[in-house]
Design an enzyme around this catalytic site. Structure first.
Site, PDB file in Angstrom:
ATOM      1  N   CYS A 128       0.812  -1.223   0.000  1.00 27.43           N
ATOM      2  CA  CYS A 128       0.000   0.000   0.000  1.00 27.43           C
ATOM      3  C   CYS A 128       0.844   1.271   0.000  1.00 27.43           C
ATOM      4  O   CYS A 128       0.545   2.222  -0.732  1.00 27.43           O
ATOM      5  CB  CYS A 128      -0.958  -0.006   1.194  1.00 27.43           C
ATOM      6  SG  CYS A 128      -0.159  -0.268   2.790  1.00 27.43           S
ATOM      7  N   HIS A 240      -3.077   6.159   5.223  1.00 25.40           N
ATOM      8  CA  HIS A 240      -1.656   6.359   5.476  1.00 25.40           C
ATOM      9  C   HIS A 240      -1.228   7.715   4.914  1.00 25.40           C
ATOM     10  O   HIS A 240      -1.864   8.261   4.005  1.00 25.40           O
ATOM     11  CB  HIS A 240      -0.819   5.281   4.776  1.00 25.40           C
ATOM     12  CG  HIS A 240      -0.975   3.907   5.339  1.00 25.40           C
ATOM     13  ND1 HIS A 240      -1.644   3.629   6.504  1.00 25.40           N
ATOM     14  CD2 HIS A 240      -0.511   2.706   4.867  1.00 25.40           C
ATOM     15  CE1 HIS A 240      -1.588   2.321   6.738  1.00 25.40           C
ATOM     16  NE2 HIS A 240      -0.922   1.748   5.761  1.00 25.40           N
TER      17      HIS A 240
END
Length: 333
Positions: A128, A240
């Protein structure tokens, strides 16, 4: 179109269901698979109820066109042949095959064409943090080759799965209620804390997560770029963020960087520091794009640019990226 989701009960599996519905992905038949623990669980998709089947070595994948797999590297390795046996394209979210030479590692905004050559019937979804970063860096690479990257990631609890998100919420509840803090999914209490370790340390004292960013970035961008990462778990729940420093072959002006980012697919430029406008995980959760801001010259390097980005790693960092790969393949079929 027959579609399968392996790991349907996990955080990414559930996101697959949402993304496929929202994007009106063409599905005539849907199959859900999971472990013994999740088999029998029922989920609704487009007004119809589906029951999770136990993943087994049988002919359940016969006729499947695309299998979205998010059940861990061990499961992916064990069941890859079963899933692809009858011609299904396996789009795998684990780390199992990412660095295999005969498995393309794909972020559609960067290297969609790589997905067309898949001798094993497997396409790997990158990590990711790597996905988020390369989506933002590819348009800059098109201006001038990026020679070096330094990046510090600020990774939310959701990167460790649904149970980790629940644990963070429970920790805050425990603290408020003056109870012993539950610590299970992380090495330490995450609430009111940051943990400068994601995954296990390697011989060079970088973690496996940090080395993924080095190796995967080079494979996706077909580049000799060098990437030094420090990956940190923070106490946000979802999305994130990353602080990124890059060195390019020629000096770039901030405005030309902003211009290409504003026009880039999958990127939203959110960069108005005078009015306190910049990306934050509180607002990027549930969004498709990688949000970029704080674009500026690196005052230590005439060829340097610094930026900040934030994105929903369950979405663009996992489920959405995989679905976009399948959409690209459908558009070429």
């Amino acid at each position: 179109m027959k579609v399968a989701i392996v790991g349907a009960s996990g955080a990414v599996g559930q996101e697959f269901l949402r993304v496929l519905a929202e994007r009106n992905f063409p599905i005539d038949e849907l199959l859900l698979f999971g472990s013994e623990r999740s088999a029998g669980t029922k989920y609704e998709f487009r007004g119809k109820e589906y029951e999770v089947r136990l993943l087994q070595h049988n002919d359940d994948f016969k006729g499947v066109d695309y299998a979205f797999v998010s059940a861990g590297a061990g499961t992916s390795k064990e069941f890859a042949d079963t899933i692809t046996k009858y011609g299904a394209v396996m789009i795998d979210n684990s780390s199992a095959f990412r660095m295999d030479e005969d498995v393309p590692l794909v972020v559609p905004e960067c290297n969609a064409e790589d997905a067309l050559i898949r001798p094993r019937g497997i396409i790997a979804n990158p990590n990711c943090t790597t996905i988020m970063m390369v989506v933002a860096l590819q348009p800059i690479e098109n201006l001038s080759h990026i020679k070096r990257i330094h990046v510090a990631s600020y990774q939310s609890a959701s990167g460790a799965g649904a149970q980790a998100m629940a644990e963070l919420q429970q920790q805050y509840k425990d603290i408020v209620e003056a109870k012993p803090v539950t610590v299970s999914k992380f090495a330490y209490q995450l609430a009111y804390n940051v943990i400068p370790q994601i995954d296990v340390f390697q011989d060079n004292d970088y973690t496996k997560e940090e080395m993924k960013m080095y190796n995967e970035t080079r494979k996706i961008m077909h580049s000799d770029v060098k990437c030094s990462a420090t990956c940190v778990r923070i106490s946000s729940l979802r999305s994130h963020s990353e602080a990124v420093w890059i060195e390019t072959e020629r000096p770039l002006e901030v405005e030309e960087v902003r211009k290409v980012l504003a026009a880039a697919p999958g990127v939203t430029l959110q960069d108005d520091p005078a009015n306190k406008v910049y990306p934050m995980p509180l607002f990027t959760g549930g969004k498709d794009d990688v949000y970029v801001g704080r674009v500026r010259k690196d005052i230590t390097d005439p060829n340097g640019i610094t930026l900040w980005l934030s994105a929903d790693q369950i979405r663009k960092g996992a489920a959405l990226n995989a679905v976009q790969i399948a959409e690209f393949l459908i558009s070429r079929s």
